[in-house]
Scaffold this active site. Structure first.
Site, PDB file in Angstrom:
ATOM      1  CD  GLU A  47      -4.617  -2.397  -8.665  1.00  0.00           C
ATOM      2  OE1 GLU A  47      -3.839  -1.772  -7.903  1.00  0.00           O
ATOM      3  OE2 GLU A  47      -5.709  -1.927  -9.051  1.00  0.00           O
ATOM      4  NE  ARG A  51      -1.305  -1.582  -1.646  1.00  0.00           N
ATOM      5  CZ  ARG A  51      -2.515  -1.091  -1.426  1.00  0.00           C
ATOM      6  NH1 ARG A  51      -3.142  -1.405  -0.291  1.00  0.00           N
ATOM      7  NH2 ARG A  51      -3.109  -0.309  -2.306  1.00  0.00           N
ATOM      8  CB  THR A  74       1.303  -0.710  -5.205  1.00  0.00           C
ATOM      9  OG1 THR A  74       0.003  -1.107  -4.782  1.00  0.00           O
ATOM     10  CG2 THR A  74       1.812   0.332  -4.212  1.00  0.00           C
ATOM     11  CE  LYS A 134      -5.127   3.479  -7.923  1.00  0.00           C
ATOM     12  NZ  LYS A 134      -4.178   2.503  -7.375  1.00  0.00           N
TER      13      LYS A 134
END
Length: 213
Positions: A47, A51, A74, A134
């Site tokens: 993953e 960011r 994200t 998640k």
């Protein structure tokens, strides 16, 4: 892609290994080497969090690594979803879930691991058709005890807890019947990545697999 198909694919990815490395990458030039080290250590599902400015280029590079399955973390907006899919992401991960985000992933055929931290959030996703999620932020939301409690009335939902997961509590989560795998950043410390210590990162990946076993 239907929510049911998305969750089926997410389940397959989560079952590839007990840990999904959560990666914050500042230099896309190191991405392929990092991916190869983690895959060699037994952690093929990766993953990359969106960011940093280098994230999408890192996903492109990792998508070329044999044996790896790279995803984008994200995801917050539909634009994130489209950019991640175009970069080669095979799955997406979000800290929460909005109708717009879910719809974008369904439209783009990008399997999503949507975030949920409460029973109500999990039930809302289940109502739409998602049964793999998640659990985030895991430790701040009560940790393994909270996730076990959620599993009582909602046994049909499976989770990948992320956020505060470490070698110290990994097996607390993996021992739960409603946990498929866990996400963590400890397998790829920033200092090791910056120094190009790929052998050491491979060792950390192997250690994570052995700890889970």
């Amino acid at each position: 892609m239907t929510p049911q198909d998305a969750s089926k694919k997410s389940r397959e990815i989560c079952l590839l290994a007990p840990v999904v490395p959560v990666l914050v990458i500042d230099d896309a030039g190191s991405a392929a080497s990092l991916a190869r080290a983690l895959v060699a250590g037994g952690l093929p599902a990766l993953e990359v969090t969106l960011r940093t400015p280098a994230a999408l280029d890192a996903i492109r590079a990792m998508a070329e690594v044999e044996g790896g399955v790279v995803g984008a973390g994200t995801l917050v907006t539909p634009a994130d979803v489209r950019a991640a899919k175009a970069a080669g992401a095979k799955f997406g991960v979000s800290p929460g879930a909005t109708d717009a985000l879910l719809q974008a992933c369904e439209d783009e055929d990008l399997p999503l691991l949507p975030g949920a931290a409460t029973a109500s959030e999990a039930m809302r996703l289940l109502e739409r058709g998602y049964d793999v999620m998640k659990f985030f932020p895991a430790e701040a939301s009560g940790g393994a005890k909270a996730l076990k409690a959620i599993g009582g009335p909602l046994p049909q939902i499976s989770f990948c807890p992320t956020g505060g997961v470490s070698t110290g509590n990994l097996n607390d989560y993996l021992g739960l019947s409603n946990v498929l795998c866990a996400g963590g950043s400890w397998v790829a410390p920033a200092a090791m990545v910056e120094a190009g210590q790929w052998d050491e990162i491979e060792k950390l990946a192997r250690a994570a697999v052995e700890l889970a076993a």
